[in-house]
Enzyme design. Structure first.
Site, PDB file in Angstrom:
ATOM      1  N   CYS A  99      23.136  58.823  28.290  1.00  0.00           N
ATOM      2  CA  CYS A  99      23.437  60.232  28.544  1.00  0.00           C
ATOM      3  C   CYS A  99      22.161  60.976  28.920  1.00  0.00           C
ATOM      4  O   CYS A  99      21.137  60.865  28.235  1.00  0.00           O
ATOM      5  CB  CYS A  99      24.059  60.825  27.280  1.00  0.00           C
ATOM      6  SG  CYS A  99      24.077  62.615  27.215  1.00  0.00           S
ATOM      7  N   GLU A 100      22.226  61.740  30.004  1.00  0.00           N
ATOM      8  CA  GLU A 100      21.034  62.457  30.448  1.00  0.00           C
ATOM      9  C   GLU A 100      20.723  63.662  29.574  1.00  0.00           C
ATOM     10  O   GLU A 100      19.637  64.243  29.678  1.00  0.00           O
ATOM     11  CB  GLU A 100      21.182  62.903  31.904  1.00  0.00           C
ATOM     12  CG  GLU A 100      22.231  63.959  32.163  1.00  0.00           C
ATOM     13  CD  GLU A 100      22.300  64.350  33.636  1.00  0.00           C
ATOM     14  OE1 GLU A 100      22.615  65.517  33.893  1.00  0.00           O
ATOM     15  OE2 GLU A 100      22.052  63.498  34.507  1.00  0.00           O
ATOM     16  N   HIS A 101      21.645  64.046  28.708  1.00  0.00           N
ATOM     17  CA  HIS A 101      21.417  65.207  27.853  1.00  0.00           C
ATOM     18  C   HIS A 101      20.700  64.839  26.555  1.00  0.00           C
ATOM     19  O   HIS A 101      19.862  65.609  26.071  1.00  0.00           O
ATOM     20  CB  HIS A 101      22.750  65.889  27.514  1.00  0.00           C
ATOM     21  CG  HIS A 101      23.482  66.362  28.725  1.00  0.00           C
ATOM     22  ND1 HIS A 101      24.840  66.216  28.894  1.00  0.00           N
ATOM     23  CD2 HIS A 101      23.035  66.959  29.864  1.00  0.00           C
ATOM     24  CE1 HIS A 101      25.202  66.711  30.064  1.00  0.00           C
ATOM     25  NE2 HIS A 101      24.134  67.169  30.666  1.00  0.00           N
ATOM     26  N   HIS A 102      21.031  63.676  25.982  1.00  0.00           N
ATOM     27  CA  HIS A 102      20.439  63.290  24.704  1.00  0.00           C
ATOM     28  C   HIS A 102      19.763  61.917  24.750  1.00  0.00           C
ATOM     29  O   HIS A 102      19.186  61.487  23.753  1.00  0.00           O
ATOM     30  CB  HIS A 102      21.511  63.284  23.599  1.00  0.00           C
ATOM     31  CG  HIS A 102      22.229  64.579  23.448  1.00  0.00           C
ATOM     32  ND1 HIS A 102      23.462  64.823  24.029  1.00  0.00           N
ATOM     33  CD2 HIS A 102      21.893  65.727  22.800  1.00  0.00           C
ATOM     34  CE1 HIS A 102      23.850  66.048  23.733  1.00  0.00           C
ATOM     35  NE2 HIS A 102      22.924  66.614  22.993  1.00  0.00           N
ATOM     36  N   GLN A 140      28.907  60.806  32.939  1.00  0.00           N
ATOM     37  CA  GLN A 140      29.969  59.898  33.379  1.00  0.00           C
ATOM     38  C   GLN A 140      30.605  60.380  34.676  1.00  0.00           C
ATOM     39  O   GLN A 140      30.952  59.573  35.549  1.00  0.00           O
ATOM     40  CB  GLN A 140      31.025  59.753  32.282  1.00  0.00           C
ATOM     41  CG  GLN A 140      32.120  58.746  32.630  1.00  0.00           C
ATOM     42  CD  GLN A 140      33.064  58.503  31.475  1.00  0.00           C
ATOM     43  OE1 GLN A 140      32.666  58.594  30.312  1.00  0.00           O
ATOM     44  NE2 GLN A 140      34.313  58.199  31.758  1.00  0.00           N
ATOM     45  N   HIS A 168      30.845  57.786  24.322  1.00  0.00           N
ATOM     46  CA  HIS A 168      29.533  58.426  24.378  1.00  0.00           C
ATOM     47  C   HIS A 168      28.960  58.533  22.970  1.00  0.00           C
ATOM     48  O   HIS A 168      29.540  59.175  22.100  1.00  0.00           O
ATOM     49  CB  HIS A 168      29.655  59.810  25.001  1.00  0.00           C
ATOM     50  CG  HIS A 168      30.056  59.789  26.444  1.00  0.00           C
ATOM     51  ND1 HIS A 168      29.256  60.267  27.447  1.00  0.00           N
ATOM     52  CD2 HIS A 168      31.175  59.321  27.058  1.00  0.00           C
ATOM     53  CE1 HIS A 168      29.856  60.112  28.620  1.00  0.00           C
ATOM     54  NE2 HIS A 168      31.032  59.541  28.398  1.00  0.00           N
ATOM     55  N   CYS A 170      26.540  60.223  22.071  1.00  0.00           N
ATOM     56  CA  CYS A 170      26.164  61.593  21.722  1.00  0.00           C
ATOM     57  C   CYS A 170      27.296  62.300  20.993  1.00  0.00           C
ATOM     58  O   CYS A 170      27.076  63.291  20.287  1.00  0.00           O
ATOM     59  CB  CYS A 170      25.747  62.378  22.965  1.00  0.00           C
ATOM     60  SG  CYS A 170      27.002  62.485  24.248  1.00  0.00           S
TER      61      CYS A 170
END
Length: 212
Positions: A99-102, A140, A168, A170
């Site tokens: 995940c590019e956020h976490h 995704q 995910h 996250c």
């Protein structure tokens, strides 16, 4: 169709990473030591002495997609297919992404179908395309569109269908902490986008025989 092609050209441009000066191995390892200190660990204890080097090596493998071009994998096609011109499906292509956020794992399966227009590609190449996009920081939704766009742009088939099912971490490991929740995304181009009947046929064939 022109609008669809333009859409995937935009996605391809957005996914292209500008050239940046990469940190040295020593700088990467120093950054890992900083993170270990930040979480309250001691980077000098025996079990963590080689962790910075191991993390750098693992990241080189897990994010190798940035140095690979899906067009290289899809470039070799076969036209001698004994007149075959119907739907080709490869399902249950397992992948691991982040995940590019976490920067925590996304674990799932991709299902790909396409309608050839006179040429087919080796089935292993479809799985390699999934890996190329999975081995990058991702959402995704973007990954689904990128896979479909690459196949559409390089093979120029009559249509492409991509469905991704993933869990995910996250969501499972932090925040709401709901283990086992699955996210499903899809992208359709060409005949699959324009014809609900082709979408139904794709989904029916996916369900045939169950999933692994």
């Amino acid at each position: 169709m022109d609008a669809i092609v333009k859409k995937f050209e935009d996605i391809a441009v957005a996914a292209t990473q500008p050239e940046v000066e990469r940190p040295s191995q020593a700088e990467v390892e120093a950054a890992v030591r900083t993170l270990l200190l930040w979480i309250g660990e001691n980077p000098q204890r025996e079990g963590l002495l080689e962790t910075p080097e191991r993390v750098a090596k693992a990241y080189t493998e897990m994010f190798s997609g940035y140095g690979r071009d899906p067009a290289d994998e899809l470039g070799r096609t076969f036209e001698e297919v004994a007149g075959f011109d119907d739907l080709v499906i490869e399902k249950d292509i397992t992948f691991h992404s982040h995940c590019e956020h976490h920067m925590v794992p996304i674990i799932g399966k991709a299902h790909i179908g396409y309608l050839p227009d006179g040429k087919v590609v080796g089935l292993s190449k479809l799985a390699r395309v999934v890996d190329i996009f999975a081995q990058r920081l991702q959402t995704q939704e973007a990954m689904t569109a990128q896979i479909a766009g690459a196949i559409q742009d390089v093979l120029n088939p009559l249509g492409v269908a991509v469905i991704i099912e993933a869990e995910h971490m996250c969501m499972a490991m932090r925040g709401i902490r709901k283990q086992g929740a699955t996210t499903i995304t899809s992208t359709f181009t060409g005949a699959f986008r324009d014809s609900p009947e082709e979408q139904v046929r794709f989904m029916t064939l996916l369900r045939a025989g169950g999933r692994g």
